[in-house]
Write a protein that holds these residues in place. Structure first.
Motif, PDB file in Angstrom:
ATOM      1  N   LYS A  69      -7.507   6.469   4.765  1.00 19.43           N
ATOM      2  CA  LYS A  69      -8.007   6.078   3.436  1.00 19.43           C
ATOM      3  C   LYS A  69      -9.513   5.879   3.411  1.00 19.43           C
ATOM      4  O   LYS A  69     -10.117   5.855   2.351  1.00 19.43           O
ATOM      5  CB  LYS A  69      -7.285   4.830   2.948  1.00 19.43           C
TER       6      LYS A  69
ATOM      7  N   PHE B  54       1.316  17.265   0.454  1.00 20.40           N
ATOM      8  CA  PHE B  54       0.496  16.199   1.055  1.00 20.40           C
ATOM      9  C   PHE B  54      -0.304  16.737   2.236  1.00 20.40           C
ATOM     10  O   PHE B  54       0.191  17.544   3.020  1.00 20.40           O
ATOM     11  CB  PHE B  54       1.388  15.052   1.530  1.00 20.40           C
TER      12      PHE B  54
ATOM     13  N   ASN C 109      -2.853  14.366   3.717  1.00 21.28           N
ATOM     14  CA  ASN C 109      -3.461  13.215   4.400  1.00 21.28           C
ATOM     15  C   ASN C 109      -2.397  12.149   4.632  1.00 21.28           C
ATOM     16  O   ASN C 109      -2.084  11.362   3.737  1.00 21.28           O
ATOM     17  CB  ASN C 109      -4.608  12.639   3.565  1.00 21.28           C
TER      18      ASN C 109
ATOM     19  N   GLU D  32       2.599   6.701   6.491  1.00 21.42           N
ATOM     20  CA  GLU D  32       1.534   6.350   5.554  1.00 21.42           C
ATOM     21  C   GLU D  32       1.010   7.628   4.931  1.00 21.42           C
ATOM     22  O   GLU D  32       0.663   8.572   5.638  1.00 21.42           O
ATOM     23  CB  GLU D  32       0.391   5.596   6.244  1.00 21.42           C
TER      24      GLU D  32
ATOM     25  N   GLY E  96       0.836  -1.197   0.000  1.00 23.96           N
ATOM     26  CA  GLY E  96       0.000   0.000   0.000  1.00 23.96           C
ATOM     27  C   GLY E  96       0.864   1.238   0.000  1.00 23.96           C
ATOM     28  O   GLY E  96       1.867   1.309  -0.697  1.00 23.96           O
ATOM     29  N   SER E  97       0.502   2.182   0.808  1.00 25.54           N
ATOM     30  CA  SER E  97       1.256   3.421   0.823  1.00 25.54           C
ATOM     31  C   SER E  97       2.080   3.533   2.089  1.00 25.54           C
ATOM     32  O   SER E  97       2.600   4.568   2.411  1.00 25.54           O
ATOM     33  CB  SER E  97       0.292   4.598   0.728  1.00 25.54           C
TER      34      SER E  97
ATOM     35  N   VAL F  91      -1.879   8.988   2.304  1.00 31.14           N
ATOM     36  CA  VAL F  91      -3.095   8.594   1.604  1.00 31.14           C
ATOM     37  C   VAL F  91      -3.172   9.272   0.241  1.00 31.14           C
ATOM     38  O   VAL F  91      -3.642   8.685  -0.728  1.00 31.14           O
ATOM     39  CB  VAL F  91      -4.340   8.931   2.457  1.00 31.14           C
ATOM     40  N   ASP F  92      -2.679  10.502   0.162  1.00 31.10           N
ATOM     41  CA  ASP F  92      -2.742  11.237  -1.100  1.00 31.10           C
ATOM     42  C   ASP F  92      -2.131  10.402  -2.227  1.00 31.10           C
ATOM     43  O   ASP F  92      -1.023   9.884  -2.101  1.00 31.10           O
ATOM     44  CB  ASP F  92      -1.998  12.569  -0.975  1.00 31.10           C
ATOM     45  N   SER F  93      -2.861  10.292  -3.323  1.00 22.44           N
ATOM     46  CA  SER F  93      -2.511   9.298  -4.336  1.00 22.44           C
ATOM     47  C   SER F  93      -1.223   9.610  -5.091  1.00 22.44           C
ATOM     48  O   SER F  93      -0.654   8.734  -5.720  1.00 22.44           O
ATOM     49  CB  SER F  93      -3.665   9.160  -5.326  1.00 22.44           C
ATOM     50  N   PHE F  94      -0.771  10.848  -5.020  1.00 29.29           N
ATOM     51  CA  PHE F  94       0.428  11.190  -5.805  1.00 29.29           C
ATOM     52  C   PHE F  94       1.731  10.916  -5.052  1.00 29.29           C
ATOM     53  O   PHE F  94       2.813  11.327  -5.485  1.00 29.29           O
ATOM     54  CB  PHE F  94       0.377  12.641  -6.290  1.00 29.29           C
ATOM     55  N   ALA F  95       1.649  10.203  -3.937  1.00 28.85           N
ATOM     56  CA  ALA F  95       2.862   9.897  -3.169  1.00 28.85           C
ATOM     57  C   ALA F  95       3.772   8.941  -3.944  1.00 28.85           C
ATOM     58  O   ALA F  95       3.319   7.925  -4.463  1.00 28.85           O
ATOM     59  CB  ALA F  95       2.478   9.271  -1.830  1.00 28.85           C
TER      60      ALA F  95
ATOM     61  N   ARG G  36     -11.401   8.035   4.665  1.00 24.21           N
ATOM     62  CA  ARG G  36     -11.874   9.424   4.737  1.00 24.21           C
ATOM     63  C   ARG G  36     -12.508   9.770   6.076  1.00 24.21           C
ATOM     64  O   ARG G  36     -13.483  10.532   6.140  1.00 24.21           O
ATOM     65  CB  ARG G  36     -12.823   9.727   3.579  1.00 24.21           C
TER      66      ARG G  36
END
Lengths: 219, 239
Positions: free
Chosen positions: B126, B108, B110, B8, A72-73, B10-14, B128
């Motif tokens: 994730k 970022f 989140n 961790e 995951g992240s 959550v922001d998708s562009f990580a 929300r």
């Protein structure tokens, strides 16, 4: 009659489908594993010394590392805060099998859980039998001192020394407490992202333990 | 001590490099501040190899912050112990806060950063919803005794294990604090939470009243009898 049968069938399918959809949604929503008393996960392959007196502290089994794998992240690694690889010798080095900076996969919501009392760094014949008390090590606002008990060349127990017996602070005055809510703590099952808990005495614990073990080796 | 650090985002562009930037920052902090590394600046200060005029900007900043914290905590927070400089009690929260700033500057909003159980949380998880943070049972470290939902703040726990460990009250000589085993503080950021958790823990039972007296801080204190005392506002975070 027939249309009623079709209606019934349709509704049955609808109910089953919505249950299935709920199950899928529920599974993804609650994908973070709960921490429960029975869960004994060993974080990142790191084992913990869990002495009988309950002073659980990180020790160091060779870590199982999957280099650069990301789940995951989330990414995690072990920073060497407080380590002295030279002085701590074998103990610290084994933990640093991950090189100190290799990201390793992190199971979400995993507590830093002591495994059963296990002592990783022991090798037969390294230690002479006896009880060895380590140096007192400073842990931020206090001191810690541990003793290693060696039997048949193996560490059989690690005790945190009691140190001063002078009791609680004289400054403490329970009557001075404002009205604050009080409760008895109880363990709970919960879906969590992370855990807040004390870990900061580990370095001092390991420092004192190492000096005890060095004595066991040298005598 | 090998401190687990978890990030961790959550922001998708990580990207991988975003995580690496945080980890390498912690690595550099450790190199400079670890009292257990012979070549760290802190060790060299303690060995008398570095004079005050040669201190780095980071050390000067930490000394200033430590002095300020000492004043704000009635002297309970002290990075000097028997003439030895050990700033670890303040560096951790400071470093996590700085690491969060690194991610913030990258856009970022989140994420969380957890270094050894002290955590800065930003935005939402994730699902929300606010990040769900468990408070460890000091009597059974694999158990959670409380869950709080947090966004844009810090949570830190100072504590010890059930027996043996003695934390010294700097105002009472060799008297030890044996009655408090865990002290969790929620603050506006992890720097605030961490330094006040450390000081409040050293205060013993008085600590919870001290935390209650400071705006924007909430506390949850556990004593040896497994009794928890919490500040007024703490409950609003409990899930």
């Amino acid at each position: 009659m027939l249309s009623q049968q079709i209606k019934k069938t349709f509704f049955s399918i609808l109910i089953v489908a919505s249950f299935g959809a709920y199950a899928v949604w529920n599974r993804s929503y609650n994908s973070v594993p709960a921490i429960s008393p029975s869960q004994t996960k060993n974080e990142n392959g790191e084992s913990f010394i869990s002495p009988k007196n309950g002073s659980g502290i990180t020790a160091n089994a060779p870590a199982k590392i999957i280099p650069n794998q990301v789940i995951g992240s989330i990414r995690q690694y072990f920073e060497d805060f407080g380590d002295d690889e030279e002085e701590h010798g074998q103990i610290i080095r084994t933990r640093n099998a991950n090189g100190g900076n290799t990201p390793v996969p992190q199971p979400q919501g995993t507590a830093k859980t002591p495994s059963s009392p296990s002592v990783a760094p022991t090798q037969n014949g390294i230690y002479k039998d006896g009880t060895y008390t380590g140096n007192t090590a400073y842990a931020y606002t206090g001191n810690i001192q541990v003793a290693a008990i060696i039997n048949s060349g193996k560490i059989t127990d690690i005790r945190v020394m009691d140190g001063s017996q002078s009791g609680t602070s004289k400054q403490i005055n329970a009557d001075a407490l404002p009205v604050l809510r009080t409760e008895t703590i109880q363990s709970q099952n919960a879906n969590i992202n992370a855990v807040s808990g004390a870990t900061y005495t580990s370095a001092a614990y390991i420092e004192s333990l190492t000096s005890a073990l060095n004595q066991a080796k040298n005598i | 001590m090998g401190m687990p650090i978890t990030v961790e985002i959550v922001d998708s562009f990580a990207m991988k490099s975003d995580f690496e930037s945080v980890f390498s920052y912690f690595h550099s902090v450790d190199k400079q501040f670890s009292p257990y590394k012979a070549i760290s600046e802190v060790s060299r200060i303690n060995n008398g190899e570095i004079k005050e005029t040669q201190y780095s900007e980071e050390i000067k900043e930490i000394l200033t912050l430590a002095e300020q914290t000492k004043k704000e905590t009635r002297g309970y927070f002290n990075v000097w112990h028997k003439g030895i400089f050990n700033p670890s009690g303040i560096v951790k929260g400071w470093a996590i806060y700085n690491a969060a700033k690194i991610l913030e500057k990258k856009g970022f909003s989140n994420f969380y950063i957890d270094a050894g159980g002290d955590i800065e949380v930003r935005g939402k998880n994730k699902n929300r919803v606010p990040w769900r943070i468990g408070i460890r049972n000091p009597f059974a470290p694999n158990e959670i005794i409380k869950t709080v939902g947090l966004s844009n703040c810090g949570i830190a726990t100072s504590g010890t294990y059930i027996r043996g460990q003695h934390i010294y009250n700097p105002h009472c000589g060799d008297d030890t604090i044996e009655d408090i085993v865990s002290f969790t503080v929620i603050g506006e950021d992890i720097y605030e939470a961490d330094r006040f958790a450390t000081a409040a823990f050293a205060m013993g039972k008085e600590g919870i009243s001290f935390i209650a007296s400071i705006p924007h801080l909430e506390g949850y204190m556990i004593d040896l009898n497994k009794i928890a005392i919490m500040t007024d506002g703490f409950e609003s975070f409990v899930i």
